[in-house]
Design an enzyme around this catalytic site. Structure first.
Site, short mmCIF file in Angstrom:
data_model
loop_
_atom_site.label_atom_id
_atom_site.label_comp_id
_atom_site.label_asym_id
_atom_site.label_seq_id
_atom_site.Cartn_x
_atom_site.Cartn_y
_atom_site.Cartn_z
CE LYS A 235 5.81 5.11 2.88
NZ LYS A 235 5.35 6.28 2.25
CE LYS B 124 5.85 6.06 -0.96
NZ LYS B 124 5.23 7.36 -0.78
C1 PBG Z 1 2.61 9.72 0.00
C2 PBG Z 1 2.92 8.81 1.09
C3 PBG Z 1 2.39 7.54 1.31
C4 PBG Z 1 2.87 7.13 2.54
C5 PBG Z 1 3.70 8.15 3.03
N1 PBG Z 1 3.73 9.18 2.11
C6 PBG Z 1 1.42 6.74 0.54
C7 PBG Z 1 1.69 6.37 -0.85
O1 PBG Z 1 2.80 6.54 -1.35
O2 PBG Z 1 0.75 5.92 -1.49
C8 PBG Z 1 2.50 5.87 3.22
C9 PBG Z 1 2.63 5.85 4.68
C10 PBG Z 1 1.91 4.75 5.36
O3 PBG Z 1 1.32 3.84 4.75
O4 PBG Z 1 1.92 4.80 6.59
N2 PBG Z 1 3.42 9.81 -1.06
#
Ligand code: PBG
Length: 330
Positions: free
Chosen positions: A252, A198
């Protein structure tokens, strides 16, 4: 090497039936995971300005949505709570409340539509007033102290009926800690979908709007989410999460990180999911609404690119749109 003129690659492109026969990849409704937001109230469908056509749904509306997903043949949904700002605090303590919004949402959906798989994030950001995924002390995100809370959060969610726990917090060691906590509580059959690779990404902006976290995030998430410059490091993240017990791996964001999807799938042969995140959705939708792109065509092409890169399933705010398009094609 085959060469022209005995070889003509255009030969197999001449007609739809030929192209269909030689197609190497396909997208099916089985590959889709719906993503969306739940909010308090009843009969509520709150639009999210930076995510046109996506709404924060109250639990009753979410249940109706789940019924629609079932009729479309979509197998799973990832639900995120848009928590009332009054309930947010520095420790994100609402995350471990067994009667919190996400737990009530999960149990309502599970009761009404038991055939659909439910995925819940494990991370503190929907619940913290600083909008970070972990505990923030003196400007630092504490790793090990956060793990204990994440385990509690995972437990309230599986008790509510969540099938797949998806740690998105990027703390080191969280997959192992959560696996241990789930097993100790008798939840050996609950899965862990690890947001293993991520990235610290600008593409999450609209998601933070959706959680009402806009403007509250102090600093950025670069001390725990990955640096966009790195790709070998993604393989190390994934290797460790597999070792710690992850059942499924996620990459992601999606489209800007297809190389990572490809490397992860080719290296580990694990079930690999990709998340088409909020900013990707917003860019597609905005261009489509302006008539600048062919909305349907680009959506399907994007889904196919995820499959070609090696993704087994795709989390998308446009999952319903894709499912409906696939039906028309049939
Ligand atoms: C939270 C999380 C996020 C997303 C999914 N879970 C945001 C972040 O890490 O700031 C992002 C999903 C999206 O942008 O569609 N931890």
């Amino acid at each position: 090497m085959p060469s022209f003129p005995s070889t003509r690659l255009r030969r197999t492109r001449q007609t739809p039936w030929l192209r269909n026969l030689v197609a190497e990849n396909a997208v099916s409704v089985n590959d889709l995971i719906w993503t969306g937001f739940v909010v308090e109230g009843s009969g509520v469908r709150e639009p999210i300005p930076s995510m046109p056509a996506v709404h924060r749904l109250s639990i009753d509306e979410l249940v109706a949505e789940a019924q629609e997903l079932k009729s479309l043949g979509i197998n799973a949904m990832a639900i995120f709570p848009a928590v009332d700002n009054k309930l947010k605090n520095a420790n994100g303590s609402e995350a471990t409340n067994p009667d919190n919004l996400i737990c009530r949402a999960v149990s309502a959906v599970k009761k009404a539509v038991p055939e659909i798989g439910i995925i819940c994030d494990v991370a503190l950001d929907p619940f913290t007033d600083h909008a970070h995924d972990g505990l923030l002390v003196d400007g630092k995100i504490l790793n090990d102290a956060t793990l204990e809370i994440l385990c509690q959060q995972a437990l309230v969610q599986v008790r509510a009926g969540c099938d797949i726990i998806a740690p998105s917090d990027m703390m080191d060691g969280r997959v192992g800690a959560i696996r241990k906590a789930l097993d100790a509580a008798g939840f050996q059959d609950k899965l862990i979908l690890s947001y293993a690779a991520k990235y610290a990404s600008g593409f999450y902006g609209p998601f933070r709007d959706a959680l009402n976290n806009k403007g509250s995030l102090k600093g950025d998430k670069k001390t725990y989410q990955m640096d966009a410059a790195n790709s070998d490091e993604a393989l190390r993240e994934v290797a460790m999460d597999i070792e710690e017990g992850a059942d499924i791996i996620m990459v992601k964001p999606g489209l800007p990180y297809l190389d990572i999807v490809h490397r992860v799938k080719a290296t580990f042969n694990m079930p690999t999911f990709v998340y088409q995140v909020s900013g990707e959705y917003a860019m597609w939708k905005a261009a489509a609404q302006n008539g600048w792109i062919d909305s349907d065509r680009i959506l399907l092409e994007t889904m196919l690119s995820f499959k070609r890169a090696g993704a087994d399933a795709i989390l998308s705010y446009a999952a319903k749109d894709v499912a409906k398009l696939l039906r028309q094609v049939d």
